[in-house]
Every structure is written in structure tokens, then in C-alpha cells.
Write a protein that holds these residues in place. Sequence first.
Motif, short mmCIF file in Angstrom:
data_model
loop_
_atom_site.label_atom_id
_atom_site.label_comp_id
_atom_site.label_asym_id
_atom_site.label_seq_id
_atom_site.Cartn_x
_atom_site.Cartn_y
_atom_site.Cartn_z
N ILE A 200 0.83 -1.20 0.00
CA ILE A 200 0.00 0.00 0.00
C ILE A 200 0.87 1.26 0.00
CG2 ILE A 200 -1.58 1.33 1.48
CD1 ILE A 200 -2.85 -1.42 2.22
N ALA A 201 2.02 1.18 0.65
CA ALA A 201 2.91 2.34 0.75
C ALA A 201 3.49 2.76 -0.60
CB ALA A 201 4.05 2.05 1.73
N THR A 202 3.36 1.91 -1.60
CA THR A 202 3.83 2.28 -2.95
C THR A 202 2.73 2.95 -3.77
OG1 THR A 202 3.23 0.17 -3.98
CG2 THR A 202 5.41 0.32 -2.95
N GLY A 203 1.54 3.07 -3.19
CA GLY A 203 0.40 3.58 -3.93
C GLY A 203 0.27 5.10 -3.86
N PRO A 204 -0.81 5.64 -4.42
CA PRO A 204 -1.05 7.08 -4.42
C PRO A 204 -1.65 7.52 -3.09
CG PRO A 204 -2.79 5.97 -5.63
CD PRO A 204 -1.82 4.90 -5.22
N THR A 205 -0.80 7.83 -2.14
CA THR A 205 -1.21 8.04 -0.76
C THR A 205 -2.25 9.14 -0.61
OG1 THR A 205 1.04 7.41 -0.16
CG2 THR A 205 -0.33 8.33 1.59
N ALA A 206 -2.08 10.25 -1.29
CA ALA A 206 -3.05 11.35 -1.17
C ALA A 206 -4.43 10.90 -1.65
CB ALA A 206 -2.58 12.56 -1.95
N SER A 207 -4.47 10.09 -2.70
CA SER A 207 -5.76 9.56 -3.16
C SER A 207 -6.35 8.61 -2.12
CB SER A 207 -5.60 8.84 -4.50
OG SER A 207 -5.45 9.77 -5.55
N PHE A 208 -5.51 7.84 -1.45
CA PHE A 208 -6.01 6.95 -0.41
C PHE A 208 -6.70 7.74 0.71
CE2 PHE A 208 -2.58 3.51 -1.38
CZ PHE A 208 -3.29 3.14 -2.51
N GLY A 209 -6.13 8.89 1.05
CA GLY A 209 -6.79 9.74 2.05
C GLY A 209 -8.15 10.20 1.56
N ARG A 210 -8.25 10.51 0.27
CA ARG A 210 -9.54 10.90 -0.29
C ARG A 210 -10.52 9.72 -0.28
NH1 ARG A 210 -5.73 13.60 -3.90
NH2 ARG A 210 -5.86 15.86 -3.51
N PHE A 211 -10.02 8.51 -0.57
CA PHE A 211 -10.88 7.31 -0.48
C PHE A 211 -11.55 7.27 0.90
CE2 PHE A 211 -8.07 4.31 -3.32
CZ PHE A 211 -8.25 5.16 -4.40
N ARG A 212 -10.72 7.38 1.95
CA ARG A 212 -11.23 7.25 3.32
C ARG A 212 -12.28 8.31 3.64
NH1 ARG A 212 -6.86 8.52 6.95
NH2 ARG A 212 -6.05 6.39 6.89
N ALA A 237 -7.68 15.33 -7.15
CA ALA A 237 -6.73 14.25 -7.42
C ALA A 237 -6.12 14.39 -8.81
CB ALA A 237 -7.43 12.89 -7.28
N ALA A 238 -6.92 14.83 -9.76
CA ALA A 238 -6.46 14.93 -11.15
C ALA A 238 -5.43 16.04 -11.35
CB ALA A 238 -7.65 15.16 -12.07
N GLN A 239 -5.21 16.84 -10.32
CA GLN A 239 -4.19 17.88 -10.38
C GLN A 239 -2.88 17.45 -9.72
OE1 GLN A 239 -5.88 21.97 -9.56
NE2 GLN A 239 -7.69 20.76 -9.05
N SER A 240 -2.84 16.20 -9.26
CA SER A 240 -1.67 15.73 -8.51
C SER A 240 -0.61 15.13 -9.41
CB SER A 240 -2.11 14.67 -7.50
OG SER A 240 -2.51 13.48 -8.15
N ASP A 241 0.62 15.08 -8.89
CA ASP A 241 1.71 14.42 -9.61
C ASP A 241 1.41 12.95 -9.82
OD1 ASP A 241 3.06 16.83 -9.61
OD2 ASP A 241 4.35 16.32 -7.90
N ASP A 242 0.84 12.30 -8.81
CA ASP A 242 0.56 10.87 -8.93
C ASP A 242 -0.47 10.58 -10.02
OD1 ASP A 242 2.38 9.98 -7.10
OD2 ASP A 242 0.94 9.69 -5.46
N ARG A 253 1.45 1.53 -20.72
CA ARG A 253 1.37 0.12 -20.31
C ARG A 253 2.56 -0.31 -19.46
NH1 ARG A 253 -2.74 -2.52 -23.10
NH2 ARG A 253 -3.51 -1.40 -24.93
N HIS A 254 2.93 0.54 -18.50
CA HIS A 254 3.93 0.12 -17.53
C HIS A 254 3.46 0.46 -16.12
CE1 HIS A 254 5.41 4.19 -16.59
NE2 HIS A 254 5.44 4.44 -17.89
N LYS A 255 4.11 -0.09 -15.12
CA LYS A 255 3.68 0.10 -13.74
C LYS A 255 4.01 1.53 -13.29
CE LYS A 255 4.20 -1.88 -9.11
NZ LYS A 255 4.87 -2.92 -8.30
N PRO A 256 3.04 2.21 -12.67
CA PRO A 256 3.31 3.58 -12.23
C PRO A 256 4.24 3.61 -11.02
CG PRO A 256 1.14 2.89 -11.49
CD PRO A 256 1.66 1.80 -12.39
N GLU A 257 4.97 4.68 -10.87
CA GLU A 257 5.83 4.90 -9.71
C GLU A 257 5.30 6.12 -8.96
OE1 GLU A 257 9.95 5.09 -10.70
OE2 GLU A 257 9.92 3.21 -11.85
N PHE A 258 4.41 5.85 -8.02
CA PHE A 258 3.76 6.92 -7.28
C PHE A 258 4.68 7.47 -6.18
CE2 PHE A 258 -0.12 4.42 -8.58
CZ PHE A 258 -0.57 5.35 -9.51
N LYS A 259 4.55 8.75 -5.93
CA LYS A 259 5.32 9.42 -4.89
C LYS A 259 4.48 9.78 -3.67
CE LYS A 259 8.88 9.38 -7.64
NZ LYS A 259 9.97 8.38 -7.41
N GLY A 260 3.19 9.50 -3.75
CA GLY A 260 2.32 9.78 -2.61
C GLY A 260 1.82 11.21 -2.57
N ARG A 261 1.92 11.93 -3.68
CA ARG A 261 1.47 13.32 -3.68
C ARG A 261 0.89 13.69 -5.05
NH1 ARG A 261 7.12 13.26 -3.92
NH2 ARG A 261 7.99 14.19 -5.83
#
Length: 261
Positions: A200-212, A237-242, A253-261
Motif C-alpha cells: 500500500i505504501a507504494t500507492g497514491p497516498t493522497a488519493s487513499f486519504g480521499r478514499f477514506r 486528485a487529477a491535479q496531482s503528480d501521482d 502500459r507500464h507500472k506507475p511509480e507513485f510518490k504519494g502526492r
Amino acid sequence: MSELVVVTKDGAVAELRFNRPEALNALDLPISRAFAAAVADVTADPGVRAIVLSGEGRAFVAGGDVSAMAADPDRGHEVVDALLEVLNPALIALRENDAPVIAAVRGVAAGAGLSLVANADIVVADDKAKFVMAYDQVAGVPDCGGSWFLTHRLGRARVMDMMLTGAPLTAAEAQIAGLVSRLVPADEVDTTARTLAAKIATGPTASFGRFRRLVDAAPHTTLADQLAAERAAFVAAAQSDDFREGVAAFTARHKPEFKGR
């Protein structure tokens, strides 16, 4: 004296481990203060993108320390008030932080310990674990957000039954009711929780906060208001780097590298 809450950081994962096993990690003022300090530390660290809560020994957290309240019954209310003055801001800080929270539960989670479990986004539990309110035994009331978190997770009927009768939930019942996400043998609880946290820590953390925030609001809002909240959250969310990374990675078609922001 060993640390009452052991904080371990491994990459983007922080684990807060209650460490008062001789008292089943019951919450007195010292361990509550240690927990609040640990929460302040990890929620202030932008490098922490997932949080694990766990307990040393045979229990997760066996509620508040009743012996501290019983030492001077005429001042028991002062003990309760002091504990919650420390714990409540920490619980809010955890909830308002974007990093998802995973509870790793072995043994019993009772009273305030059950509230901490219900505060988590994902609960990994020992298949022999038990979950109990216990306030009916001491003529207290739910604390640490238990009435809010558990009603969200389990619904009014189940929560009132647990409060009025003191009936525990077994691990299997807790999973069926929607409190526990995953059941595993006791010796796999910590590893499973840490593995989930690392993913989970490799995911889009700011979006996860919005999920919650959206999920928390959903039971108490109209469809129109929820649609508006979803729209606002997605636009943000659509304005974020992630988001830009995710869209580009999806297209390429490659795996994203999210920074959490």
C-alpha cells in the motif's frame, strides 16, 4: 524501562507496537502519552505512507487500565478524562492523515483497543482473536471513537448488542460482520500486515486519504452531496503528480511509480 510504544520505520512503512505485554497492553497514562507521541512522529513524516498498529504479547490492546481507575474510585473520572485528553487528538491525527492504517490483531482487542482496531482501514487478525466492548462490566461507555467507528463498520443493531450484553465477536464473526479484512494464523498476523503495508505504501497516498474521507461520509450524506464530494475529490486528485504519473503509465502500459502526492 523498555519503550511503551515501539516505533519502527521500514522504508515508507511505520509500525507502532504497544509494548506493555504484562498488562495485555492496557492503556494507562504513560502508554497513552507514548502512543500520542508516536502518532505525532509518524503523521508528521511525509515519508511514511502506511502505518501498522500492533501489540506485543498475547493481546492487541485490552482496553483502558481499570486498575489505574480503581486506585482511587472517587477520582476515577479524572483518570478517564486525562487518558482521553491524550488519546483523542492522536486518533483524529491518524484519521486525518492520508497514510492508510493497518491493524495487526493477535489475541484480544477490548474496549479502547477495539476502538483502535475499528479506526484502521484494514484489519488483519489472528483466527482465534476476540473483539469485545466490555464497558457494561464497569458501567462505563465506549471511548476512543468506538461508538462512531464501530457503528460505521458494523451497524447500529450489532453495536448495541455488543454494548448492552458484552457479547464478544469471534474472529470469524468479526470478518463476516465487516470489521476484520483478513484472518490468518497467529504467527502470520504481523508478517501479513507488514506485507500489505509495504504494498500500500507504494500507492497514491493522497488519493487513499480521499478514499477514506469519501467512505466515511457516505453513510450520512445524500446521493447528490456524495456525488458532489466525489467530483471535488476527483478534480483535486487529477491535479496531482501521482495522477499524471498514473495516467501516463496506464497509456504506456507500464507500472506507475507513485510518490504519494
